[in-house]
Each structure stands twice: as C-alpha cells, then as structure tokens.
Design an enzyme around this catalytic site. Structure first.
Site, PDB file in Angstrom:
ATOM      1  N   GLY A  80       0.829  -1.203   0.000  1.00  0.00           N
ATOM      2  CA  GLY A  80       0.000   0.000   0.000  1.00  0.00           C
ATOM      3  C   GLY A  80       0.862   1.251   0.000  1.00  0.00           C
ATOM      4  O   GLY A  80       2.048   1.207   0.340  1.00  0.00           O
ATOM      5  N   GLN A  82       0.821   3.618   1.993  1.00  0.00           N
ATOM      6  CA  GLN A  82       1.237   3.949   3.358  1.00  0.00           C
ATOM      7  C   GLN A  82       1.874   2.744   4.052  1.00  0.00           C
ATOM      8  O   GLN A  82       1.761   2.572   5.266  1.00  0.00           O
ATOM      9  CB  GLN A  82       0.043   4.455   4.166  1.00  0.00           C
ATOM     10  CG  GLN A  82      -0.316   5.894   3.854  1.00  0.00           C
ATOM     11  CD  GLN A  82       0.836   6.847   4.163  1.00  0.00           C
ATOM     12  OE1 GLN A  82       1.586   6.647   5.115  1.00  0.00           O
ATOM     13  NE2 GLN A  82       0.980   7.885   3.360  1.00  0.00           N
ATOM     14  N   SER A  83       2.548   1.920   3.296  1.00  0.00           N
ATOM     15  CA  SER A  83       3.090   0.683   3.838  1.00  0.00           C
ATOM     16  C   SER A  83       4.224   0.907   4.844  1.00  0.00           C
ATOM     17  O   SER A  83       5.228   1.553   4.537  1.00  0.00           O
ATOM     18  CB  SER A  83       3.600  -0.174   2.676  1.00  0.00           C
ATOM     19  OG  SER A  83       4.362  -1.250   3.161  1.00  0.00           O
ATOM     20  N   ASN A  84       4.043   0.343   6.033  1.00  0.00           N
ATOM     21  CA  ASN A  84       5.133   0.331   7.019  1.00  0.00           C
ATOM     22  C   ASN A  84       6.239  -0.606   6.571  1.00  0.00           C
ATOM     23  O   ASN A  84       7.417  -0.392   6.858  1.00  0.00           O
ATOM     24  CB  ASN A  84       4.608  -0.145   8.377  1.00  0.00           C
ATOM     25  CG  ASN A  84       3.532   0.755   8.921  1.00  0.00           C
ATOM     26  OD1 ASN A  84       3.709   1.967   9.000  1.00  0.00           O
ATOM     27  ND2 ASN A  84       2.389   0.182   9.283  1.00  0.00           N
ATOM     28  N   ALA A  86       7.171  -1.184   3.412  1.00  0.00           N
ATOM     29  CA  ALA A  86       7.994  -0.503   2.406  1.00  0.00           C
ATOM     30  C   ALA A  86       8.951   0.486   3.062  1.00  0.00           C
ATOM     31  O   ALA A  86      10.140   0.544   2.711  1.00  0.00           O
ATOM     32  CB  ALA A  86       7.089   0.210   1.400  1.00  0.00           C
TER      33      ALA A  86
END
Ligand SMILES: *Cc1c(COP(=O)(O)O)cnc(C)c1O
Length: 357
Positions: A80, A82-84, A86
C-alpha cells in the site's frame, strides 16, 4: 517444551543481519491499567529503531539475511502507499547499501493525501518509488525485477512469502519478552493477521507458557482463512527452526471485529483508543493496525472476554508514521482546531474564555 536458551538457539539457526535495537523495552502502564482494571504492559516493538521502527524490522533481520546470502544487490517490494513494510525496507536497504525499488499501490490514501506519512519517508530514505493500479501490483513487481535483471542487477523480491521469517523473528521476540517479565502474562495481544501472530504463538507453545495469544487483524478477511494462514505460517516456521512442534487451528484466536469497513478505513473506536493511550501513557498507536487492535483489547476487557485483573502485554507493532497520512481524520474526530491568540495582553485562558471556549 524448550528453555528460553533452546528457543533462542532455534531462532539463531537462520541467516541474520543486525538491524533492530534489541531488546525492545517493556513499559508498564499504571494509569491505563487503573482505568481498564487490568495489569497492562506494552512491549515496544514500535521502538525497533529502524526509521520509526515497527514489527517489520525484526523480520527483516532474517529476510535481508537471506537476500544478502543470495547475493542480491537491489530489493523490489510493493504494498500500500502507506506501507510500514515498504518504509522499513527502504531504511534497511539504506543501512545495508542496497538499492530499494518500490512499486506501491495507487490507492485511496495516496489520492487523498499524496506524499505524506510512510510514503514521504520512502523518499527521504532514498527509495525509488512508483505507484501503480492496485490490481496490477504483482505484475508490476515482476516487470520491474525483470527490467533490473536486464540491467545486470540481482533483484530480491519481497512479497507476502517472507511471513514465515517474520514468524521466526517473533518466536524470538517471545524468548526476549519472557526474560523481561517476572511472570508469564495471561494474555499477549497484538495487531496481526499473519506472520507476527504465528511467531508469537509458536514461541508461547515452544516455551509451554500459560499465555493466550489474541490477535486483531487489520483486514476484513474471513476467520477460517486467517486461522488457516496463521497455522500454515507457524508450522513452516517451526520446520525452519527445527522444532518438533505443531500449531493447530484451535490455538489461533484472531478477531476481525474491529477492522471497520475496510483495511485502512479508520474507525471511531480506533481513534478513541489512540487518544486514550496517548493521554494516559504518552504512547502513540497507529490508525491502521495497532490502534484497531487496541480498540479490540479495550472492548474485550469491557466485555469480560479478558477478565478484570488479567496480566496483559500488548505487543506494539509500530506504524505511527501513518498518523500523518490520517491527519484529517484525527482532526475531524477530535474537533482539533488552531487556536490563535493574536492579542495576549489579557492572558491566554482569559482570552479563550472571552471567545466563549
Ligand atoms: C505489518 C504490520 C502488522 C502485521 O504484521 P503481520 O506480520 O502481517 O501480522 C501489524 N502492525 C503493524 C503496525 C504493521 O506494520
């Protein structure tokens, strides 16, 4: 049944790089404990130390251990906007001297807030980041990896499959935690619909603790599917660690009752829970994972599913950068507004009172 040292040794069988600041602290929560009528402590895995921390950092010690062993020079990942995951991958790459290529989802949150929160941090951390239509994510990852290969790189693709290594890491977290506590908790509570809970469950089983593991998932996935997935991940992790131990579907307690409408859609109970913990203990949760899980924990206590007086450890899995991508939701929910006092001659409180506040 294993000793803590044996469990640590089983975890230590896998290739690993040093990324996390361990052990993470355990904070007692006297104020909120009093309010909820339980004995609450928080295992601060939001403080794992890699660019705002979170549970992916522990897992990446093994994932990147595997990547380096395979001779990777670039990492490809996509989640996503807002991926943590990534964001922590970008930070791990920076630490390890790898290039990080992200193809994330062009999702509602990206449309709504643009470059903010985790997405902003991806840039700051030096990742190359693109957004693609959500349904083309898997294909985009493969295409990008192909292009990088054609340039002579050795890409390592991160997707959901490394959940098993996350489970290994979280079995290790349980070993770490029991050494920090005078007594095993009655409940371990966390946000998870996958690898993290599988690992915690495995650790608890391996050590024979009298502890119930309660997970709250972030997505509206059917119960049976989550149960099956957690069991599969836990047992695969057990094999990797050489443990003669099996987790079954009856060991899994995971609720989807606090997700709300969708993954990433905030709930009012979640925002209330975030404010309550912030205002009683000074600890921040995130609106996508840990805040929803904490709202579940509070409701379980209210309903007596977790009885009064229980010793509860909440494993904080991080995710706070997303707070900034949800600023508007927090502002609307809490009625936050700028209070500007242009003329301070009458004082601040008096000026506010005069303005009818
Ligand atoms: C990724 C993530 C989780 C879930 O982790 P799993 O290993 O998939 O269970 C929970 N909380 C936060 C903050 C996360 O970023």
């Amino acid at each position: 049944m294993l000793t803590v040292a044996e469990l640590r040794a089983a975890v230590g069988r896998l290739p690993r790089v040093d990324l996390a600041v361990l052990p993470t602290p355990v904070h007692q929560c006297p104020n909120l404990s009093r309010e909820l009528g339980i004995r609450l402590a928080i295992k601060r895995d939001d403080l794992t130390g890699l660019a705002f921390g979170g549970n992916k950092t522990r897992k990446f010690e093994f994932v990147f251990g595997d990547a380096l062993r395979k001779g990777a020079d670039v990492i490809v990942a996509g989640f996503g906007s807002q991926s943590n995951f990534a964001r922590q991958a970008a930070a791990a790459c920076a630490r390890l001297g790898l290039k990080c290529y992200l193809v994330n989802r062009y999702d509602d949150r990206a449309r709504k807030v643009g470059i903010q929160g985790n997405y902003l941090l991806d840039f700051i951390l030096g990742a190359q980041v693109w957004l693609v239509p959500p349904e083309q994510l898997a294909e985009a990852r493969q295409k990008l990896a192909g292009e990088l290969r054609a340039m002579g790189h050795r890409p390592y693709i991160l997707n959901e499959t490394e959940a098993v290594l996350g489970a290994v890491a979280y079995a290790g977290c349980v070993a770490e935690l029991v050494e920090q506590l005078p007594q095993a908790p009655d409940y371990l509570v966390l946000a998870s619909g996958g690898g993290t809970q599988a690992g915690v469950l495995l650790g608890v089983k391996a050590l024979g603790l009298p502890t119930r593991v309660v997970g709250f998932r972030p997505s509206p996935v059917p119960d049976a599917a989550v149960r099956e997935q957690i069991v599969a991940i836990a047992n695969e992790a057990a094999s990797l660690m050489g443990l003669d131990l099996r987790v079954g579907p009856d060991d899994v307690e995971n609720s989807g009752d606090y997700v709300g409408e969708a993954y990433g859609a905030v709930t009012s109970a979640c925002l209330d829970a975030i404010e309550l913990l912030a205002r009683t203990e000074g600890i921040l949760l995130d609106p996508v994972y840990s805040g929803k899980a904490f709202s579940g924990l509070m409701d379980y206590v209210r309903q007596g599913i977790i009885p009064a007086g229980s010793r509860v450890v909440f494993i904080h899995t991080g995710g706070q950068p997303a707070i900034f991508a949800y600023a508007q939701e927090f502002i609307n929910h809490g009625g936050y507004r700028m209070r500007v006092v242009e003329d301070i001659s009458r004082g601040i409180l008096s000026a506010a009172q005069a303005a009818g506040e």
